[in-house]
Design an enzyme around this catalytic site. Structure first.
Site, PDB file in Angstrom:
ATOM      1  N   SER A  15       0.848  -0.988   0.056  1.00  0.00           N
ATOM      2  CA  SER A  15      -0.096   0.049   0.025  1.00  0.00           C
ATOM      3  C   SER A  15       0.725   1.423   0.016  1.00  0.00           C
ATOM      4  O   SER A  15       2.079   1.157   0.056  1.00  0.00           O
ATOM      5  CB  SER A  15      -0.708   0.124   1.217  1.00  0.00           C
ATOM      6  OG  SER A  15      -0.182   0.356   2.414  1.00  0.00           O
ATOM      7  N   SER A  40      -3.181   6.990   5.817  1.00  0.00           N
ATOM      8  CA  SER A  40      -2.510   5.830   6.480  1.00  0.00           C
ATOM      9  C   SER A  40      -3.272   5.429   7.846  1.00  0.00           C
ATOM     10  O   SER A  40      -3.556   6.316   8.698  1.00  0.00           O
ATOM     11  CB  SER A  40      -1.117   6.261   7.184  1.00  0.00           C
ATOM     12  OG  SER A  40      -0.444   5.295   8.001  1.00  0.00           O
ATOM     13  N   SER A  85       0.917   3.823   2.389  1.00  0.00           N
ATOM     14  CA  SER A  85       0.692   4.289   3.599  1.00  0.00           C
ATOM     15  C   SER A  85       2.255   5.046   3.918  1.00  0.00           C
ATOM     16  O   SER A  85       2.107   5.594   4.818  1.00  0.00           O
ATOM     17  CB  SER A  85       0.161   3.198   4.599  1.00  0.00           C
ATOM     18  OG  SER A  85       1.071   2.373   4.925  1.00  0.00           O
ATOM     19  N   LYS A 136       5.351   0.546   9.465  1.00  0.00           N
ATOM     20  CA  LYS A 136       4.891   2.000   9.748  1.00  0.00           C
ATOM     21  C   LYS A 136       6.263   2.586  10.397  1.00  0.00           C
ATOM     22  O   LYS A 136       7.279   1.783  10.564  1.00  0.00           O
ATOM     23  CB  LYS A 136       3.660   2.164  10.816  1.00  0.00           C
ATOM     24  CG  LYS A 136       2.483   1.492  10.368  1.00  0.00           C
ATOM     25  CD  LYS A 136       1.892   2.243   9.125  1.00  0.00           C
ATOM     26  CE  LYS A 136       0.433   1.600   8.894  1.00  0.00           C
ATOM     27  NZ  LYS A 136      -0.050   1.960   7.534  1.00  0.00           N
TER      28      LYS A 136
END
Length: 274
Positions: free
Chosen positions: A89, A233, A91, A146
């Site tokens: 993704s 995100s 994010s 992350k």
């Protein structure tokens, strides 16, 4: 539920290992005895397949145990040294792009038991600014990536696109405004260089309303994480903190980029992850 490759690999390791041990206990002594009764010149001319047949080793035992060594090597490397992941993704844009293949250091946060993820040998601890891979708290079969923003005990605030940790505003320097044509999220964004406890990295901020603002205190044994694509995100602002036992490792290198099956893989953006 996600595809838990780690669990599948662990099961394959155990199954092939059982067959390997069974063969060593039951059939290896038989092969050894048969070969011992042969003349040296005959023994040297017999390959491994023939040896299995001489000892009447069942074919399914031969087949299953033959995969043990290679599965054990892969399992050991992925569990304790380094593990590859693909970014699914946007994010973590602009740091990591969709289709990036990355390597994750599995030893940085302690030697952990596979699947259970329990620390058996402590090494170092996660630090603010690390790009971390972890098991998603709401579905541990899924892996998320992350940036670590809050450590245990930290007070984290995010309001009007301003990140504050323990009362100190995290500085960010404006770099550019990116038009839609240059932004994979298909919306104009501003590019900033953020300095998070000495770790400098780029982030995106969009022009629309900041999603899910708030103030959080990170509990002991947990971490607060955010994506570098701050307004696109799903992270700790939405689903909460990451328990230490969910941590898998620190992402440190991009080794390949591959958009899709029909595209040509690229190595032009290979390098260390900031």
């Amino acid at each position: 539920m996600g595809f838990d490759f780690e669990l599948i690999l662990a099961i394959a390791f155990l199954v092939t290992g059982v067959f390997w041990v069974y063969d060593r206990i039951v059939y290896f002594p038989k092969r050894k005895a048969v070969l011992a009764n042969m003349a040296p010149e005959t023994r040297s001319a017999i390959n491994k397949d023939a040896q299995q047949r001489l000892a009447e080793t069942p074919k399914f035992v031969v087949e299953v145990k033959s995969y043990f060594i290679i599965i054990a090597v892969i399992f050991g490397l992925r569990s304790f040294v380094v593990e590859p992941f693909q970014i699914p993704s946007g994010s973590m844009l602009p740091t990591l792009k969709i289709g990036d293949f990355i390597l994750v250091n599995k030893f940085d946060y302690g030697l952990r038991l596979p699947v259970l993820n329990t620390t058996i040998i402590p090494t170092t601890v996660p630090e603010r600014g690390d790009v971390v891979v972890f098991k998603y708290p709401r579905d541990p079969s899924l892996n998320y990536i992350k940036r670590l923003v809050g450590l245990p005990g930290d007070k984290v605030s995010y309001h009007d696109k301003i990140l504050t940790v323990n009362g100190q505003k995290i500085s960010k320097e404006f770099l550019a405004k990116l038009p839609v044509s240059l932004n994979p999220d298909q919306e104009p964004v501003e590019l900033f260089k953020e300095n998070l406890s000495g770790v400098q990295h780029n982030i995106y901020n969009s022009f629309r309303f900041t999603p899910h603002e708030g103030d959080w205190v990170v509990p002991e044994g947990h971490y607060f994480v955010m994506g570098d694509n701050r307004d696109n995100s799903a992270d700790s602002r939405f689903w909460g903190f990451v328990p230490d036992e969910n941590m898998k490792g620190r992402a440190f290198y991009v080794w390949l980029h591959w958009d899709d099956f029909f595209s040509i893989p690229s190595i032009k953006n290979n390098g260390l992850i900031e």
